[in-house]
Design a protein around this motif. Sequence first.
Motif, PDB file in Angstrom:
ATOM      1  N   ARG A 148       1.020   5.575  -5.226  1.00  0.00           N
ATOM      2  CA  ARG A 148       1.445   4.345  -4.556  1.00  0.00           C
ATOM      3  C   ARG A 148       1.283   4.498  -3.045  1.00  0.00           C
ATOM      4  O   ARG A 148       1.750   5.470  -2.461  1.00  0.00           O
ATOM      5  N   MET A 149       0.607   3.549  -2.409  1.00  0.00           N
ATOM      6  CA  MET A 149       0.405   3.606  -0.965  1.00  0.00           C
ATOM      7  C   MET A 149       1.554   2.923  -0.232  1.00  0.00           C
ATOM      8  O   MET A 149       1.979   1.823  -0.617  1.00  0.00           O
ATOM      9  N   GLN A 305       2.344  12.308  -3.618  1.00  0.00           N
ATOM     10  CA  GLN A 305       3.146  11.093  -3.409  1.00  0.00           C
ATOM     11  C   GLN A 305       4.194  11.328  -2.336  1.00  0.00           C
ATOM     12  O   GLN A 305       4.446  10.456  -1.501  1.00  0.00           O
ATOM     13  N   GLU A 306       4.811  12.514  -2.347  1.00  0.00           N
ATOM     14  CA  GLU A 306       5.786  12.871  -1.313  1.00  0.00           C
ATOM     15  C   GLU A 306       5.143  12.809   0.070  1.00  0.00           C
ATOM     16  O   GLU A 306       5.735  12.308   1.032  1.00  0.00           O
ATOM     17  N   MET A 307       3.917  13.331   0.168  1.00  0.00           N
ATOM     18  CA  MET A 307       3.191  13.315   1.443  1.00  0.00           C
ATOM     19  C   MET A 307       2.919  11.887   1.902  1.00  0.00           C
ATOM     20  O   MET A 307       3.110  11.547   3.077  1.00  0.00           O
ATOM     21  N   LEU A 308       2.488  11.037   0.986  1.00  0.00           N
ATOM     22  CA  LEU A 308       2.224   9.639   1.339  1.00  0.00           C
ATOM     23  C   LEU A 308       3.506   8.947   1.819  1.00  0.00           C
ATOM     24  O   LEU A 308       3.484   8.211   2.811  1.00  0.00           O
ATOM     25  N   ASP A 309       4.607   9.202   1.133  1.00  0.00           N
ATOM     26  CA  ASP A 309       5.886   8.604   1.541  1.00  0.00           C
ATOM     27  C   ASP A 309       6.308   9.116   2.919  1.00  0.00           C
ATOM     28  O   ASP A 309       6.820   8.355   3.753  1.00  0.00           O
ATOM     29  N   PHE A 310       6.092  10.416   3.165  1.00  0.00           N
ATOM     30  CA  PHE A 310       6.394  11.008   4.479  1.00  0.00           C
ATOM     31  C   PHE A 310       5.558  10.320   5.560  1.00  0.00           C
ATOM     32  O   PHE A 310       6.059   9.991   6.639  1.00  0.00           O
ATOM     33  N   CYS A 311       4.286  10.084   5.252  1.00  0.00           N
ATOM     34  CA  CYS A 311       3.412   9.402   6.218  1.00  0.00           C
ATOM     35  C   CYS A 311       3.877   7.982   6.478  1.00  0.00           C
ATOM     36  O   CYS A 311       3.814   7.487   7.613  1.00  0.00           O
ATOM     37  N   GLY A 312       4.372   7.314   5.430  1.00  0.00           N
ATOM     38  CA  GLY A 312       4.918   5.978   5.612  1.00  0.00           C
ATOM     39  C   GLY A 312       6.141   5.990   6.519  1.00  0.00           C
ATOM     40  O   GLY A 312       6.275   5.142   7.414  1.00  0.00           O
ATOM     41  N   GLN A 313       7.004   6.987   6.326  1.00  0.00           N
ATOM     42  CA  GLN A 313       8.228   7.081   7.135  1.00  0.00           C
ATOM     43  C   GLN A 313       7.924   7.412   8.596  1.00  0.00           C
ATOM     44  O   GLN A 313       8.621   6.964   9.505  1.00  0.00           O
ATOM     45  N   HIS A 314       6.890   8.215   8.829  1.00  0.00           N
ATOM     46  CA  HIS A 314       6.567   8.682  10.181  1.00  0.00           C
ATOM     47  C   HIS A 314       5.343   7.982  10.774  1.00  0.00           C
ATOM     48  O   HIS A 314       4.889   8.349  11.857  1.00  0.00           O
TER      49      HIS A 314
END
Length: 352
Positions: A148-149, A305-314
């Motif tokens: 999920r992006m 997915q964790e990495m993508l979510d981290f990128c979304g947060q930051h």
Amino acid sequence: MATPTCYSTKAFSTSSAKSPLAPATIQRREPGASDVQIEILYCGVCHSDLHFARDEWHFTQYPAVPGHEIVGRVTKVGSGVTKFKVGDSVGVGCLVDSCRTCADCQNGLEQFCAGMVMTYGGMEKQLNAPTLGGYAQSIVVTEEFVLRMPANLDLAAAAPLLCAGITTYSPMKHWKVGAGQKVGIVGLGGLGHMGVKFARAFGAHVVLFTTSPNKVEDAKRLGAHEVVVSKDEKQMAAHAGSFDFILDAVSAEHDINAYMNLLKRDGNLVLVGAPEKPLPVAAFPLLFRRRSLSGSLIGGLPETQEMLDFCGQHNITSDVEMIRMDQINEAYERMLKSDVKYRFVIDMASLK
């Protein structure tokens, strides 16, 4: 198991190691019960694509379609799909399947599964045919290997996160990079520039190593606190024995011992670049400071997915240069000259 019916989609493929990539029509399976069909909007261009297209790893089957930094929109889902719906923004990285049952798969480390299926250059179980990558209008992937992006990220700039992003994020998480640490990044290319961004976001003091004095300002713009021109012996000596962690993102031949000497006691250097020839490693720098040398390969599905979510947060994305599909051969030549800041991304609308 019955062979699925297929549909045709436009792509760019190559028929031999010496042939340019050119327009083609390929077959994709119609979505099964657990499958997600994706309209590909953007696909990043990884150096692995070039190695694969030109059979430099000696396992390419032709015709070959590269591309494993895929983002797009869901256009159809199978009857058993629960995670995605039509219209969702999704991504597909370097893997499209695995055995699902081994210890690595059970621990969310599908990249180490002996039965992993790569997005290109693998064998598609359903069709018993080589997998074809993301230089295409659409792809069908089992839902467990779809990501999920984050809604706030620019999809084109987020495409390289699916390979360059997870390749640099995963070892930093594994070795617990964080605040109070001094972290070195070797090389400012597609991988290195993501390494700088992640190390900074993790709160580390970030030092970028480059052979090019003209990259100093850009490295600082990307988040490096300091930049060392590695050809300058005085600059290198000033950092001896001071690093907790070094990420080596260089794929060319280079002196790895020069960086091993920069590590503290118990410091670790991780290779994520893949030089063609073995790198000589001296024993004494390892022995006398209990330093370690390790490697890392992309990441599993949960961590990606964790990495993508981290990128979304930051709000972390790659620095990209958009190209049309018909510019891919020129982009490969430019990539060989490091003439890109810092990742090419193909606008798949240009394939229509």
